[in-house]
Scaffold this motif. Structure first.
Motif, PDB file in Angstrom:
ATOM      1  N   TRP A 847      -4.928  -2.455  -5.363  1.00 50.26           N
ATOM      2  CA  TRP A 847      -3.567  -2.998  -5.490  1.00 50.26           C
ATOM      3  C   TRP A 847      -3.131  -3.047  -6.958  1.00 50.26           C
ATOM      4  O   TRP A 847      -2.041  -2.601  -7.319  1.00 50.26           O
ATOM      5  CB  TRP A 847      -3.519  -4.391  -4.856  1.00 50.26           C
ATOM      6  N   GLY A 848      -3.993  -3.569  -7.795  1.00 48.98           N
ATOM      7  CA  GLY A 848      -3.657  -3.681  -9.223  1.00 48.98           C
ATOM      8  C   GLY A 848      -3.458  -2.331  -9.896  1.00 48.98           C
ATOM      9  O   GLY A 848      -2.441  -2.113 -10.576  1.00 48.98           O
ATOM     10  N   PRO A 849      -4.407  -1.362  -9.737  1.00 50.39           N
ATOM     11  CA  PRO A 849      -4.215  -0.050 -10.360  1.00 50.39           C
ATOM     12  C   PRO A 849      -2.940   0.661  -9.896  1.00 50.39           C
ATOM     13  O   PRO A 849      -2.266   1.318 -10.693  1.00 50.39           O
ATOM     14  CB  PRO A 849      -5.464   0.735  -9.921  1.00 50.39           C
ATOM     15  N   VAL A 850      -2.591   0.534  -8.587  1.00 54.26           N
ATOM     16  CA  VAL A 850      -1.359   1.158  -8.094  1.00 54.26           C
ATOM     17  C   VAL A 850      -0.143   0.512  -8.742  1.00 54.26           C
ATOM     18  O   VAL A 850       0.802   1.207  -9.157  1.00 54.26           O
ATOM     19  CB  VAL A 850      -1.271   1.081  -6.555  1.00 54.26           C
ATOM     20  N   LEU A 851      -0.148  -0.832  -8.875  1.00 58.42           N
ATOM     21  CA  LEU A 851       0.973  -1.516  -9.520  1.00 58.42           C
ATOM     22  C   LEU A 851       1.091  -1.084 -10.981  1.00 58.42           C
ATOM     23  O   LEU A 851       2.200  -0.830 -11.477  1.00 58.42           O
ATOM     24  CB  LEU A 851       0.798  -3.029  -9.426  1.00 58.42           C
TER      25      LEU A 851
END
Length: 952
Positions: A847-851
């Motif tokens: 989730w964090g890397p995609v954001l």
């Protein structure tokens, strides 16, 4: 396809019919040849026929031309294309063609030599390493027919080195050529010079001196100078028209030393003064006959090469030398000779090519004009003063007796053009002028009277000169002068002279695209008010004049007139379209003028645009008018026209976009668009994809009902497998995802995604990666991110983790195009906020890397770096005339936004994050803080403040 007498006889029959004056017979024979050309041994069969002494020379030559054209079309294999020449045929052709070419009669030798040069461009040196040695070995034969064939072929293969861009590969290839060819060629040249001296009185011997040279300065230059300053009566031509070998040889030497003067300045400098003297003496002693034209042009060209270099200006600085050059070289070669008048009247197309198109055939006048420009770089004031006096005398001579002395004014106009033009482009005419020449005063005093002369038949050469002056300096004349010129140009369209009415049409086209300082059209529709009918009538009348039935200047002027008039053309549209449709059917029988044809289709598409601008229902009238012609073109398979027809059909179908279904007349065509043979022609692919997109968009239910979905997906499969056309496959697939009912596509989704991943793993390119990311984003938007994850994981368990890790996060920054980046931003926002799998499920760790990748996509510039060793052709949106596909400007498709409801991706993201945090209080904020660096977190805070939102 065996090489036997039966097949040779059949081939001879087809070739015989290709020479038939009957168009139907000729086209049928060409189709037959096309149908067998991909069979093994076909090229070898052609070469056997060409080599048979018992066959009529006309048919052997036709066979050689057919072979050359076959090689031109098929030897180079574009990426992803099918190789139509069997590997063994390629090797056999290269094994035998040199010997066959060198022993063949001259008419055949030249065709085969051209074929060798085409093969050489593709295969030399890597795939044809022995080519040079094979040619060099022939120098020892002593057979001058063979030697000249070798030299002609070498010239064809090596001449591209003059123009190609520098690269290590190019230097390596040139070094290979020099190492293996330069010394044998130099030895041959010196031997020939010795033979020439021995056989000075033997016509048969001296007429075989070689014409081309390579690089060995001292030997070459000394001998070149000797050849340039020696006259051998045996080599002179008795004709006034045809150049003899002596003139050809000296002309080629002048061309060669021009190349040295411009490319090898330092090495050539010691020899330059001697050559300047020799060329000067040559020019002042050479007659005005046509046979000397090439020699004089190249000799003046050499002086221009020298004169335009500042460090040689001292050679010309003496006022006496400058005056002498102007008087003895420039002025005599500015004259309009009887031979020029003959060309103007009897071969006007060639006259136009030489005068305003800049053909490869150099003229004395053009060379003299180039010398004026070259000398003016260093001596502008002196040249203007010298020629100012001459121009005044010429114009006075004309004023005294116009009918007798019109040639004086002709020379004066060309002198002014040469003197005042310091820089120019084809699109804008002269861009930089000599400020010492009053162009506006000359125009008003000496040009306007010629174009306004009511008798269009009087002194037509001067009318052409005047129009050329107007075209050349159109950007430097005041607006009122341009507007005043329009009416006379319209009248001159009725001139019986092909040159005059072509120049008038060309000028109208160029004037109508002039821009004002604010970027708007200089000539408004109101400026044409009152002359619309005369303009259109005269343009269409000009196409009925002898020689102008397919005049590209006229057709382009018609197109430009429609474009300028817009709604004002509507009252004349019915009648003009009848004429255009009639012309379309005539030229479709034997398309021979590609530029004329292109402008014809541009005009047809522009008519549709204008006619449907105010009333879209008018498209039905255009369909009624065009369909019979288009059906005939498709039925007869006029390959040059089929892509144009598809483009205009797309335009008309798209204009029906507000309707609920596709008319039956189009649906009858739909199954035929899926036939594989249509997709084998590169020119068809882009217009066919657009046409299919229109069918899918407007008639999605009908497409499903046609039971052709599998065939449609087969087209997608073919396109997506191609590095050249994969983007077209994605265009098609995206339309299917957008418009086709979900239940219709669901059975095929698994196979579709398997195909995508197979290509991704087998031959990944940046273009393909970008297209894939955009498609995945659109899929997530149109269906749902959870469905995207499910269909990808159905291909391979946990495959979506690899998609995020290896595709989306590292590559999304490469996506180009404002709309494409917006689609990705919306798709990734939905992935983050609308899929439980990514927020709390198996892929929550991403989730964090995609954001972070999404913030980078929104805030950072596109990553334009290209992976090492990758080379691909980007999608070209710029319309232009190309051999493979000609985009029609006026059918340009307006880019459609599938996420038009999203005005700002930043606002969309924070609204989605706000909604997610409301559903999951106190979770989203900490996740952002843990995953993103401070700069990225600050961006999100800015988005929230701008939207007046906060996270729960």
């Amino acid at each position: 396809m065996e090489i036997n007498d039966a097949n040779l006889t059949e081939l001879l029959g087809h070739l015989q019919k290709t020479l038939s004056p009957d168009g139907v017979t000729r086209k049928s024979a060409e189709k037959c040849l096309e149908s067998i050309e991909n069979k093994q041994n076909y090229p070898l069969l052609l070469l056997h026929l060409v080599d048979k002494d018992g066959v009529d020379m006309t048919l052997r030559t036709a066979g050689a031309v057919t072979f050359k054209n076959y090689i031109k079309r098929n030897w180079k294999v574009d990426e992803d294309a099918v190789d139509k020449i069997h590997h063994s045929d390629r090797e056999t052709v290269k094994q035998f063609i040199i010997n066959l070419m060198l022993k063949a009669p001259e008419s055949i030798q030249r065709q085969l030599s051209d074929a060798v040069s085409i093969i050489g461009r593709e295969d030399f040196p890597a795939k044809w390493p022995n080519l040079i040695q094979e040619m060099v070995d022939k120098f020892g034969t002593g057979d001058f027919h063979v030697i000249n064939g070798v030299l002609h072929t070498a010239h064809s293969i090596f001449k591209r080195y003059r123009y190609e861009f520098k690269s290590q590969e190019l230097w390596s290839e040139i070094k290979l050529v020099l190492d293996n060819f330069a010394k044998p060629l130099t030895d041959l040249f010196i031997t020939m010079m010795g033979l020439a001296a021995q056989h000075v009185n033997n016509p048969a011997a001296v007429k075989n001196l070689p014409e081309h040279f390579e690089d060995n300065m001292k030997s070459w230059m000394e001998n070149f100078l000797g050849l340039l300053t020696t006259d051998n009566p045996l080599l002179k031509s008795d004709s006034d028209e045809e150049a003899g070998l002596g003139e050809q040889l000296k002309s080629q030497i002048c061309d060669n030393i021009s190349l040295y003067a411009s490319k090898y300045d330092e090495e050539f400098r010691p020899y330059l003064p001697q050559f300047v003297t020799a060329v000067w003496n040559l020019l002042v002693s050479t007659g005005r006959e046509v046979k000397y034209d090439s020699l004089v042009s190249n000799a003046i060209g050499f002086l221009s090469s020298v004169a335009e270099r500042p460090h040689y200006k001292d050679l010309f600085a003496d006022p006496n030398i400058l005056s002498s050059i102007c008087e003895k070289v420039i002025l005599p070669n500015m004259d309009f000779r009887p031979s020029d008048e003959e060309l103007f009247e009897d071969n006007p197309e060639e006259y136009i090519r030489r005068d305003i198109e800049g053909s490869d055939v150099d003229t004395r006048r053009r060379a003299a004009c180039d010398l004026v420009k070259a000398l003016s770089k260093s001596f502008e004031v002196q040249m203007t003063e010298i020629f100012g006096r001459y121009v005044a005398v010429m114009l006075e001579s004309y004023a005294q007796s116009p009918e007798k002395n019109w040639r004086s004014k002709d020379s004066a106009v060309y002198l002014i053009i040469a003197l005042a033009s310091k820089g120019q482009t084809a699109r804008h005419g002269t861009t930089q002028t000599n400020q010492l020449v009053d162009l506006v005063d000359f125009f008003r005093t000496h040009i306007v009277p010629e174009i306004q002369q009511p008798n269009v038949d009087r002194l037509m050469v001067l009318k052409a000169d005047a129009i050329k002056y107007l075209m050349t300096f159109r950007n430097h004349l005041p607006r009122e002068a341009i507007v005043v010129s329009l009416k006379p140009l319209v009248d001159l369209l009725r001139s019986p002279s092909l040159v005059v009415h072509s120049y008038a049409a060309n000028a109208i086209d160029k004037l109508l695209i002039l821009k004002s300082a604010d970027g708007s059209a200089l000539i408004k529709a109101t400026d044409l008010s009152g002359m619309e009918q005369a303009l259109l009538v005269n343009l269409f009348h000009a196409m009925t004049l002898a020689g102008s039935e397919e005049n590209e200047y006229i057709m382009k002027a018609i197109m430009r007139t429609f474009s300028s008039l817009q709604e004002a053309v509507l009252p004349y549209l019915g009648q003009t379209l009848v004429g255009l449709n009639h012309k379309l059917m005539l030229v479709s029988r034997n398309p021979s003028k590609p530029h004329f044809n292109h402008y014809l289709f541009e005009t047809l598409s522009l008519s549709v645009r204008i006619g449907c601008k105010a009333d879209r229902s008018a498209v039905a009238s255009f369909e009624d008018g065009f369909f019979p012609s288009f059906q005939e073109i498709l039925l007869q398979d006029v390959q040059e026209f089929v892509p144009y027809v598809f483009q205009i059909l797309s335009l008309m179908l798209e204009l029906r976009g507000g309707q609920s279904e596709v008319p039956e007349s189009y649906m009858a065509l739909f199954p035929h668009l899926l036939v594989p043979v249509l997709w084998e022609r590169p020119a068809n692919i882009h217009p066919l994809v657009r046409l299919l997109q229109a069918f899918i968009q407007i008639g999605s239910r009908q497409v499903v009902a046609s039971q052709k979905l599998e065939a449609l997906l087969g087209i997608f499969q073919k396109l997506v497998a191609s590095k050249s056309n994969d983007h077209e496959g994605f265009y098609l697939l995206q339309s299917m995802i957008e418009y086709l009912p979900k239940e219709a596509l669901t059975p095929f989704l698994s196979k579709l995604f398997v195909l995508l991943f197979q290509r991704l793993s087998s031959s990944k390119t940046t273009k393909y990666v970008k297209s894939t990311i955009v498609f995945f984003s659109l899929f997530a938007i149109r269906y749902s991110p959870s469905e995207l994850i499910a269909v990808i994981d159905a291909v391979q368990p946990k495959l979506f983790a690899m998609v995020i890790e290896r595709l989306i996060v590292p590559e999304v920054q490469r996506v180009s195009g404002t709309l494409e980046r917006k689609i990705c931003a919306v798709g990734l926002s939905r992935l983050l906020c609308d899929s439980p799998e990514c927020f709390t499920g198996v892929y929550s760790s991403f989730w964090g890397p995609v954001l972070g990748a999404l913030i980078g996509l929104i805030e950072l510039p596109e990553d334009e770096s290209v992976p090492e060793d990758e080379h691909f052709v980007e999608i070209v949106d710029t319309p232009g005339y190309q051999s493979a596909f000609s985009q029609l400007v006026f059918v340009g498709k307006k880019e459609r936004d599938p996420v038009a409801e999203v005005a700002d991706p930043r606002a969309y993201l924070v609204q989605a994050l706000h909604r997610l945090s409301t559903q999951n209080p106190k979770r989203v904020g900490p996740m952002i803080s843990a995953a993103l660096p401070p700069q990225a977190q600050s961006y999100i805070q800015q988005y929230l403040q701008a939207a007046n939102l906060c996270l729960a």
